[in-house]
Design a protein around this motif. Structure first.
Motif, PDB file in Angstrom:
ATOM      1  N   CYS A 206       0.809  -1.218   0.000  1.00  0.00           N
ATOM      2  CA  CYS A 206       0.000   0.000   0.000  1.00  0.00           C
ATOM      3  C   CYS A 206       0.840   1.265   0.000  1.00  0.00           C
ATOM      4  O   CYS A 206       0.325   2.340  -0.284  1.00  0.00           O
ATOM      5  CB  CYS A 206      -0.920   0.019   1.221  1.00  0.00           C
ATOM      6  SG  CYS A 206      -2.243  -1.191   1.130  1.00  0.00           S
ATOM      7  N   VAL A 207       2.117   1.163   0.372  1.00  0.00           N
ATOM      8  CA  VAL A 207       2.974   2.340   0.325  1.00  0.00           C
ATOM      9  C   VAL A 207       3.061   2.851  -1.103  1.00  0.00           C
ATOM     10  O   VAL A 207       3.119   4.046  -1.351  1.00  0.00           O
ATOM     11  CB  VAL A 207       4.377   2.020   0.878  1.00  0.00           C
ATOM     12  CG1 VAL A 207       5.378   3.100   0.499  1.00  0.00           C
ATOM     13  CG2 VAL A 207       4.310   1.895   2.394  1.00  0.00           C
TER      14      VAL A 207
ATOM     15  N   ARG B 194       3.143  -0.792  11.010  1.00  0.00           N
ATOM     16  CA  ARG B 194       3.005   0.561  11.528  1.00  0.00           C
ATOM     17  C   ARG B 194       4.409   0.961  11.976  1.00  0.00           C
ATOM     18  O   ARG B 194       4.924   0.433  12.958  1.00  0.00           O
ATOM     19  CB  ARG B 194       2.013   0.604  12.691  1.00  0.00           C
ATOM     20  CG  ARG B 194       1.485   1.997  13.013  1.00  0.00           C
ATOM     21  CD  ARG B 194       0.489   1.918  14.170  1.00  0.00           C
ATOM     22  NE  ARG B 194      -0.602   0.997  13.884  1.00  0.00           N
ATOM     23  CZ  ARG B 194      -1.744   1.332  13.282  1.00  0.00           C
ATOM     24  NH1 ARG B 194      -1.930   2.588  12.911  1.00  0.00           N
ATOM     25  NH2 ARG B 194      -2.693   0.426  13.067  1.00  0.00           N
TER      26      ARG B 194
ATOM     27  N   SER C 120      -3.831   3.212  -3.247  1.00  0.00           N
ATOM     28  CA  SER C 120      -2.864   2.187  -3.630  1.00  0.00           C
ATOM     29  C   SER C 120      -3.207   1.491  -4.939  1.00  0.00           C
ATOM     30  O   SER C 120      -2.330   0.874  -5.560  1.00  0.00           O
ATOM     31  CB  SER C 120      -2.722   1.147  -2.517  1.00  0.00           C
ATOM     32  OG  SER C 120      -3.954   0.466  -2.317  1.00  0.00           O
TER      33      SER C 120
ATOM     34  N   ARG D  98       0.564   7.369   2.030  1.00  0.00           N
ATOM     35  CA  ARG D  98       1.168   6.384   2.921  1.00  0.00           C
ATOM     36  C   ARG D  98       2.670   6.353   2.643  1.00  0.00           C
ATOM     37  O   ARG D  98       3.134   5.576   1.823  1.00  0.00           O
ATOM     38  CB  ARG D  98       0.567   5.004   2.706  1.00  0.00           C
ATOM     39  CG  ARG D  98      -0.913   4.881   3.048  1.00  0.00           C
ATOM     40  CD  ARG D  98      -1.374   3.429   2.917  1.00  0.00           C
ATOM     41  NE  ARG D  98      -2.802   3.285   3.180  1.00  0.00           N
ATOM     42  CZ  ARG D  98      -3.737   3.286   2.248  1.00  0.00           C
ATOM     43  NH1 ARG D  98      -3.397   3.455   0.963  1.00  0.00           N
ATOM     44  NH2 ARG D  98      -5.006   3.128   2.560  1.00  0.00           N
TER      45      ARG D  98
ATOM     46  N   ARG E 182       6.464   1.701   7.438  1.00  0.00           N
ATOM     47  CA  ARG E 182       5.440   2.675   7.074  1.00  0.00           C
ATOM     48  C   ARG E 182       5.686   3.885   7.986  1.00  0.00           C
ATOM     49  O   ARG E 182       5.343   3.868   9.162  1.00  0.00           O
ATOM     50  CB  ARG E 182       4.051   2.096   7.292  1.00  0.00           C
ATOM     51  CG  ARG E 182       2.913   2.812   6.554  1.00  0.00           C
ATOM     52  CD  ARG E 182       2.672   4.231   7.013  1.00  0.00           C
ATOM     53  NE  ARG E 182       1.312   4.675   6.727  1.00  0.00           N
ATOM     54  CZ  ARG E 182       0.842   5.858   7.010  1.00  0.00           C
ATOM     55  NH1 ARG E 182       1.621   6.767   7.593  1.00  0.00           N
ATOM     56  NH2 ARG E 182      -0.406   6.166   6.742  1.00  0.00           N
TER      57      ARG E 182
ATOM     58  N   SER F 155       3.199   9.987   8.432  1.00  0.00           N
ATOM     59  CA  SER F 155       2.929  10.955   7.373  1.00  0.00           C
ATOM     60  C   SER F 155       2.748  12.359   7.955  1.00  0.00           C
ATOM     61  O   SER F 155       2.638  12.556   9.176  1.00  0.00           O
ATOM     62  CB  SER F 155       1.671  10.560   6.609  1.00  0.00           C
ATOM     63  OG  SER F 155       0.525  10.691   7.437  1.00  0.00           O
TER      64      SER F 155
ATOM     65  N   ASP G 228      -0.487  12.394   9.732  1.00  0.00           N
ATOM     66  CA  ASP G 228      -0.352  11.705  11.022  1.00  0.00           C
ATOM     67  C   ASP G 228       0.212  12.662  12.074  1.00  0.00           C
ATOM     68  O   ASP G 228      -0.277  12.726  13.210  1.00  0.00           O
ATOM     69  CB  ASP G 228       0.597  10.512  10.894  1.00  0.00           C
ATOM     70  CG  ASP G 228      -0.022   9.336  10.160  1.00  0.00           C
ATOM     71  OD1 ASP G 228      -1.258   9.275  10.076  1.00  0.00           O
ATOM     72  OD2 ASP G 228       0.748   8.488   9.669  1.00  0.00           O
TER      73      ASP G 228
ATOM     74  N   GLY H 136      -0.406   5.952  10.997  1.00  0.00           N
ATOM     75  CA  GLY H 136      -1.145   5.028  10.156  1.00  0.00           C
ATOM     76  C   GLY H 136      -0.330   3.809   9.772  1.00  0.00           C
ATOM     77  O   GLY H 136       0.896   3.784   9.900  1.00  0.00           O
ATOM     78  N   ASP H 137      -1.025   2.784   9.282  1.00  0.00           N
ATOM     79  CA  ASP H 137      -0.351   1.551   8.876  1.00  0.00           C
ATOM     80  C   ASP H 137      -0.421   1.402   7.367  1.00  0.00           C
ATOM     81  O   ASP H 137      -1.034   2.208   6.667  1.00  0.00           O
ATOM     82  CB  ASP H 137      -0.976   0.344   9.566  1.00  0.00           C
ATOM     83  CG  ASP H 137      -2.366   0.038   9.027  1.00  0.00           C
ATOM     84  OD1 ASP H 137      -3.069   0.994   8.610  1.00  0.00           O
ATOM     85  OD2 ASP H 137      -2.766  -1.133   9.007  1.00  0.00           O
ATOM     86  N   ALA H 138       0.213   0.371   6.866  1.00  0.00           N
ATOM     87  CA  ALA H 138       0.163   0.026   5.440  1.00  0.00           C
ATOM     88  C   ALA H 138       0.443  -1.460   5.285  1.00  0.00           C
ATOM     89  O   ALA H 138       1.120  -2.061   6.123  1.00  0.00           O
ATOM     90  CB  ALA H 138       1.181   0.837   4.643  1.00  0.00           C
TER      91      ALA H 138
END
Length: 366
Positions: free
Chosen positions: A26-27, A66, A189, A290, A322, A325, A328, A340-342
């Protein structure tokens, strides 16, 4: 030795990733928008020669991070987000002279994204996107020529990425207890483009170490000055409501060996890093992104017959992060840090097929 170097450049014609790399999860917004190069496109060509290649990529991202901390409970309780991404790049390069070359890259994608949280948080559904992505054009220049280049060479390049891919692709989401079908924009993503015009700076090189062993390296940075693209994210926080248009980067290095007893066969082993920075070099960095990066070990094998080269390389993730951001950081308080996570993949499958076309057109298998 000169033949080994030329052969190695051509065998490496589909190993480079600057035109084809896709971060494993997702990054990545989509496949990285660097340009093909000699290590990636066989641009060690004589004046007037062409190189045409097709590159296919696949990965499945599902491991949530995360920072650098993995969250295995996401898989254990079945709440992980799963992305399946397929990409095909068609790349055409041409040698204007012994040292100057140009390239055009035409990318296509097919993506699937499976999740609970984007729907009714109870049942898993899948969203889709497919079509033409962001095309790239550029040129590169080899720093050495003649006798000075007999042990190896380095090239630098410049290019542009155009917003030709759909950056507001939609799919059907299922909302509420009744799972009402709703047409919404898909997650960042799996969007086909980012909506910005990017400037790409890249480099590449290959040098003989000893005998049939060669050191290779290449990388790029894409500057994306546009801040946001106007596409809604469907997220609840106000400062994350619109998608960001982030910079992207990648670099790799390793050792390639050309086998004497099996002409045309080669193998490589190296490392690569790729990702999205927290802040862009130029322009603003607001909007949802992300950011993060992946460090991978990258084994590869290739075979060249005549003017055709086939390559398979499988980058395997060693470290995934991740990063926090801009939004964030903005949403964090002294009492509560937002991070946040990815989802990331374990590996990427990358297969390429390239055809070098000499001035005098001949059968590709001669």
């Amino acid at each position: 030795m000169k033949n080994y170097i030329l052969t190695s450049f051509l065998v490496l014609a589909t190993l480079g990733f600057c035109q084809q790399s896709m971060a494993q999860g997702c990054v990545a917004i989509r496949q990285f928008s660097g340009l093909g190069n000699a290590v990636g496109q066989g641009n060690i060509l004589n004046q007037g020669e062409w190189n045409i290649s097709m590159n296919y990529r696949y990965f499945k991202s599902f491991r949530h991070f995360r920072g650098s901390h993995e969250e295995p409970e996401r898989i254990e309780n079945g709440t992980e987000v799963i992305n399946y991404q397929h990409g095909l790049d068609i790349n055409v390069s041409y040698a204007f002279s012994e040292r100057l070359y140009g390239i055009v890259s035409l990318p296509f994608q097919y993506n699937e994204r499976s999740s609970l949280y984007e729907h009714n948080r109870t049942d898993r559904h899948t969203t889709y996107s497919s079509g033409f992505s962001d095309m790239r054009i550029g040129a590169g220049y080899w720093l050495l020529s003649g006798e000075k280049a007999k042990k190896g060479n380095t090239a630098i390049g410049l290019g542009l990425k155009f917003p030709t891919g759909d950056y507001a692709a939609t799919s059907t989401f299922y909302k509420g207890e009744e799972e009402t079908p709703t047409e919404l924009t898909v997650d960042q993503s799996i969007q086909l483009g980012d909506g910005g015009t990017g400037l790409i700076v890249d480099f590449q090189g290959l040098w003989n170490i000893s005998g049939t062993y060669f050191w290779y390296y290449d990388g790029f940075y894409m500057f994306n000055p546009k801040e946001t693209n106007g596409t809604p994210t469907n997220r609840s926080r106000e400062n994350e409501a619109i998608m960001s248009v982030p910079d992207q980067f990648a670099a790799r290095t390793g050792v390639f060996k050309s086998f004497e007893k099996i002409h045309g066969l080669g193998a490589s082993l190296g490392f690569r890093v790729e990702g999205i920075p927290v802040r862009d070099v130029f322009g603003g960095s607001e909007g949802f992104r992300r950011p993060g990066y992946i460090v991978s070990v990258e084994p590869g094998i290739s075979y060249m017959r005549g003017n055709v080269t086939g390559t398979l390389n499988v980058p395997i993730a060693l470290y995934r992060n991740r990063t926090q951001s801009v939004t964030d950081i903005e949403n964090s308080t002294p009492d509560r840090e937002v991070h946040g996570d990815a989802a990331f993949a374990d590996y990427l499958i990358n297969f390429s097929l390239a055809w070098r076309i000499p001035k005098k057109i001949e059968s590709p298998f001669n």
